[in-house]
Design a protein around this motif. Structure first.
Motif, mmCIF file in Angstrom:
data_model
loop_
_atom_site.group_PDB
_atom_site.id
_atom_site.type_symbol
_atom_site.label_atom_id
_atom_site.label_comp_id
_atom_site.label_asym_id
_atom_site.label_seq_id
_atom_site.Cartn_x
_atom_site.Cartn_y
_atom_site.Cartn_z
ATOM 1 N N TRP A 296 0.647 -0.965 -0.044
ATOM 2 C CA TRP A 296 -0.012 -0.020 0.162
ATOM 3 C C TRP A 296 0.799 1.324 0.002
ATOM 4 O O TRP A 296 0.266 2.302 -0.503
ATOM 5 N N LEU A 297 1.976 1.274 0.458
ATOM 6 C CA LEU A 297 2.781 2.487 0.608
ATOM 7 C C LEU A 297 4.044 2.344 -0.502
ATOM 8 O O LEU A 297 4.433 3.397 -0.772
ATOM 9 N N ALA A 298 4.520 1.307 -0.830
ATOM 10 C CA ALA A 298 5.520 1.255 -1.857
ATOM 11 C C ALA A 298 4.990 1.093 -3.185
ATOM 12 O O ALA A 298 5.035 -0.066 -4.121
ATOM 13 N N ASN A 299 4.439 1.884 -3.695
ATOM 14 C CA ASN A 299 3.847 1.902 -5.092
ATOM 15 C C ASN A 299 3.756 3.399 -5.764
ATOM 16 O O ASN A 299 3.553 4.173 -4.841
ATOM 17 N N PRO A 300 3.818 3.408 -6.881
ATOM 18 C CA PRO A 300 3.663 4.720 -7.556
ATOM 19 C C PRO A 300 2.516 5.522 -7.297
ATOM 20 O O PRO A 300 2.400 7.034 -7.304
ATOM 21 N N LEU A 301 1.502 4.899 -7.359
ATOM 22 C CA LEU A 301 0.280 5.608 -7.021
ATOM 23 C C LEU A 301 0.246 6.476 -5.769
ATOM 24 O O LEU A 301 -0.178 7.553 -5.498
ATOM 25 N N PHE A 302 0.612 5.731 -4.626
ATOM 26 C CA PHE A 302 0.690 6.398 -3.239
ATOM 27 C C PHE A 302 1.772 7.375 -3.281
ATOM 28 O O PHE A 302 1.638 8.394 -2.939
ATOM 29 N N TYR A 303 2.833 7.289 -3.992
ATOM 30 C CA TYR A 303 3.916 8.273 -4.325
ATOM 31 C C TYR A 303 3.298 9.581 -4.823
ATOM 32 O O TYR A 303 3.704 10.769 -4.259
ATOM 33 N N LYS B 69 11.188 6.142 4.660
ATOM 34 C CA LYS B 69 11.604 6.075 3.236
ATOM 35 C C LYS B 69 10.322 6.144 2.182
ATOM 36 O O LYS B 69 10.369 6.554 1.184
ATOM 37 N N HIS B 70 9.005 5.611 2.937
ATOM 38 C CA HIS B 70 7.954 5.593 1.900
ATOM 39 C C HIS B 70 7.319 7.211 1.403
ATOM 40 O O HIS B 70 6.631 6.877 0.667
ATOM 41 N N MET B 71 8.009 8.154 2.349
ATOM 42 C CA MET B 71 7.468 9.498 2.024
ATOM 43 C C MET B 71 8.375 10.273 1.264
ATOM 44 O O MET B 71 8.403 11.164 1.017
ATOM 45 N N LEU B 72 9.740 9.354 0.686
ATOM 46 C CA LEU B 72 10.689 9.949 0.190
ATOM 47 C C LEU B 72 10.391 10.654 -1.108
ATOM 48 O O LEU B 72 10.789 11.728 -1.350
ATOM 49 N N VAL B 73 9.609 9.709 -1.880
ATOM 50 C CA VAL B 73 9.529 10.416 -3.255
ATOM 51 C C VAL B 73 8.555 11.436 -3.143
ATOM 52 O O VAL B 73 8.474 12.572 -3.923
ATOM 53 N N ALA B 74 7.519 11.519 -2.161
ATOM 54 C CA ALA B 74 6.585 12.433 -2.159
ATOM 55 C C ALA B 74 7.145 13.811 -1.711
ATOM 56 O O ALA B 74 6.828 14.849 -2.034
ATOM 57 N N GLY B 75 8.196 13.687 -0.687
ATOM 58 C CA GLY B 75 8.724 14.927 -0.137
ATOM 59 C C GLY B 75 9.535 15.318 -1.289
ATOM 60 O O GLY B 75 9.804 16.452 -1.531
ATOM 61 N N ALA B 76 10.522 14.543 -2.063
ATOM 62 C CA ALA B 76 11.196 15.136 -3.225
ATOM 63 C C ALA B 76 10.427 15.805 -4.106
ATOM 64 O O ALA B 76 10.725 17.051 -4.609
ATOM 65 N N ILE C 88 16.476 1.539 1.946
ATOM 66 C CA ILE C 88 16.720 2.088 0.525
ATOM 67 C C ILE C 88 17.750 1.212 -0.252
ATOM 68 O O ILE C 88 17.413 1.451 -1.374
ATOM 69 N N ILE C 89 18.440 0.709 0.364
ATOM 70 C CA ILE C 89 19.316 -0.504 -0.553
ATOM 71 C C ILE C 89 18.549 -1.426 -0.954
ATOM 72 O O ILE C 89 18.473 -1.892 -2.136
ATOM 73 N N ASP C 90 17.610 -2.004 -0.284
ATOM 74 C CA ASP C 90 16.552 -2.912 -0.370
ATOM 75 C C ASP C 90 15.596 -3.054 0.603
ATOM 76 O O ASP C 90 16.216 -3.079 1.923
ATOM 77 N N ARG C 91 14.476 -3.435 0.339
ATOM 78 C CA ARG C 91 13.457 -3.557 1.463
ATOM 79 C C ARG C 91 13.874 -4.577 2.524
ATOM 80 O O ARG C 91 13.830 -4.604 3.658
ATOM 81 N N ALA C 92 14.577 -5.666 1.937
ATOM 82 C CA ALA C 92 14.983 -6.785 2.848
ATOM 83 C C ALA C 92 16.610 -7.080 2.275
ATOM 84 O O ALA C 92 16.685 -8.019 1.388
ATOM 85 N N ASP D 173 11.658 -1.103 -6.735
ATOM 86 C CA ASP D 173 11.208 0.356 -5.610
ATOM 87 C C ASP D 173 12.235 0.903 -4.933
ATOM 88 O O ASP D 173 12.205 2.133 -5.092
ATOM 89 N N SER D 174 13.057 0.069 -4.415
ATOM 90 C CA SER D 174 14.443 0.567 -3.938
ATOM 91 C C SER D 174 15.060 1.541 -4.756
ATOM 92 O O SER D 174 15.738 2.680 -4.359
ATOM 93 N N ARG D 175 15.323 0.951 -6.073
ATOM 94 C CA ARG D 175 16.046 1.777 -7.111
ATOM 95 C C ARG D 175 15.560 2.958 -7.247
ATOM 96 O O ARG D 175 16.222 4.015 -7.636
ATOM 97 N N LEU D 176 14.068 2.992 -7.233
ATOM 98 C CA LEU D 176 13.513 4.221 -7.384
ATOM 99 C C LEU D 176 13.955 5.137 -6.449
ATOM 100 O O LEU D 176 14.120 6.538 -6.688
ATOM 101 N N LYS D 177 13.738 4.801 -5.149
ATOM 102 C CA LYS D 177 14.190 5.828 -4.000
ATOM 103 C C LYS D 177 15.609 6.215 -4.029
ATOM 104 O O LYS D 177 15.791 7.263 -3.493
#
Length: 425
Positions: A76-83, A107-114, A133-137, A188-192
């Protein structure tokens, strides 16, 4: 200064330590006389709340959560629509409030903030609290201290996702689904990672976590980096009678108590602590190991007491009961809030030598450091601490002094406010 703090969660919805640290920071900034605006999704609280000098804006979200530690599914949080949606919501609030700086807390508000910062022409900072941000896991951080140079789809599909399935996902479903999900979150981490270079500053809650990102090559194009420790909680010194009353409610005997707080997972090292406990009870048969958090503990004996997830107030009440607090992380912690809470409570701590932990724990002086993934080494450290009351007292008092000197509330605020002022100039 008007400061906008942004996060995917905010109390009363607080799945982890990031939200508690953000709440403490917001109150401290307001206490210094600054205007503080909090922007976060609304999981079922008031859309606008004013308290403690804060203005909390919660933008509409389709799901509801109970107050407390329950998280959303990451999808729900790690997707382009939410960003995009959260960027629009943040832009609306920040423009109306005329904020001077946007500080993204996770991290999940990083794209929104930028994006919102770019649209408004307002400086944006991000606090890094873990390796996600390197990877979720980040399986690479199970074994090393950086993202490997050959990180890519081939390595991810053939090695990392296989190890992730074995350690974390075997019980949840099929391997193909797990590997595809792992690939999605890696992308998703690559985008961040690409969005990091759009920020005006990246703040690490320890120098250790910044060094991991720097060694991974992810801070090369970031304009400014700085470490600022999280504001520590106040010291917890309850009356001895209250401690004994809690011991009675939990049904604990007079034997030593070892406390663990966190998720029950391979990355947090819980299996190592359970293995060490089996060795320790041979010498301390009355010892009890309390585990607070979510997850399952496999093959635990009678000496292990899982308490499940608890509100932070209940966790804080447990520290005075503990003869030792253990943070056995395998994946490097940036700066575990458990360390801050345990040191503020004057407890003896045993922790692994990873991430930002050695910045707080000076081995043999403010705690005991061990190597990660070493249950026998952990058992030796536990025997040493549990068998020596004077050592426990020395480590606890020295840890509390070290916390005040290194991670003092006012020092952290001063560093952060200086950074905000420089970003605006």
């Amino acid at each position: 200064m008007k400061i906008c703090l942004v996060n995917e969660y905010f109390p009363p919805f607080a799945p982890g330590g990031a939200e508690l640290s953000m709440d403490a920071l917001a109150r401290a900034l307001a206490g210094r006389g600054h205007g503080v605006v909090v922007v976060t999704p609304n999981y079922g609280a008031a859309a606008l709340e004013k308290r403690d000098g804060l203005r909390i804006h919660r933008f509409p979200f389709p799901l509801r959560l109970p107050p407390g530690r329950t998280p959303l599914s990451t999808k729900w949080l790690a997707n382009p629509l939410f960003y995009l949606y959260s960027a629009w919501a943040l832009w609306r609030v920040a423009r109306r409030e005329q904020v001077d700086v946007i500080h993204v807390q996770n991290k999940h508000m990083l794209v929104a903030g930028a994006l919102a910062g770019r649209w408004l022409g307002v400086p944006v900072a991000l606090t890094i609290r873990d390796g996600s941000i390197i990877d979720r896991a980040p399986m690479c951080l199970h074994h090393g201290d950086r993202m490997p140079a050959d990180c890519g789809v081939r390595k991810l599909w053939g090695e990392c996702s296989e190890e992730y399935f074995t350690l974390y996902a075997r019980r949840r479903g099929g391997k193909l689904r797990s590997k595809l999900g792992f690939l999605y979150f890696w992308l998703d981490s690559r985008l961040k990672q690409r969005m990091l270079r759009r920020l005006d500053a990246v703040i690490g809650v320890s120098q250790g976590i910044l060094d991991i990102y720097r060694r991974s090559g992810l801070l090369e194009h970031v304009r400014r980096t700085q470490s600022v420790y999280s504001i520590p909680p106040p010291a917890t010194l309850p009356e001895p009678a209250a401690v004994e009353a809690l011991r009675g409610r939990l049904g604990l005997g007079p034997g030593p108590v070892v406390l663990y707080v966190g998720k029950f997972s391979p990355g947090k090292g819980t299996a190592d602590l359970v293995a060490a406990a089996r060795e320790v009870v041979a010498d301390f048969p009355s010892a009890v190991f309390l585990f607070v958090g979510e997850g399952e503990l496999a093959d635990s004996g009678r000496f292990v007491r899982p308490l499940g997830p608890l509100p932070n107030a209940d966790v804080l009440a447990l520290y005075p009961l503990a003869d030792a607090v253990v943070v056995p992380s395998v994946i490097p912690d940036a700066l575990s809030r458990v360390l801050l809470e345990a040191m503020a409570a004057g407890r003896a701590i045993i922790a692994t030598r990873v991430g930002g932990t050695p910045e707080l724990i000076v081995d043999g002086k403010t705690g005991i450091l061990i190597e990660r993934s070493d249950p026998s080494g952990l058992a030796r450290a536990l025997r040493r601490v549990l068998g020596d009351a004077s050592l426990r007292a020395e480590l606890g008092s020295a840890g509390r002094r070290h916390l005040d000197e290194l991670v003092g509330r006012e020092a952290s605020l001063d560093r952060l406010l200086t950074l905000y002022a420089e970003l605006r100039s």
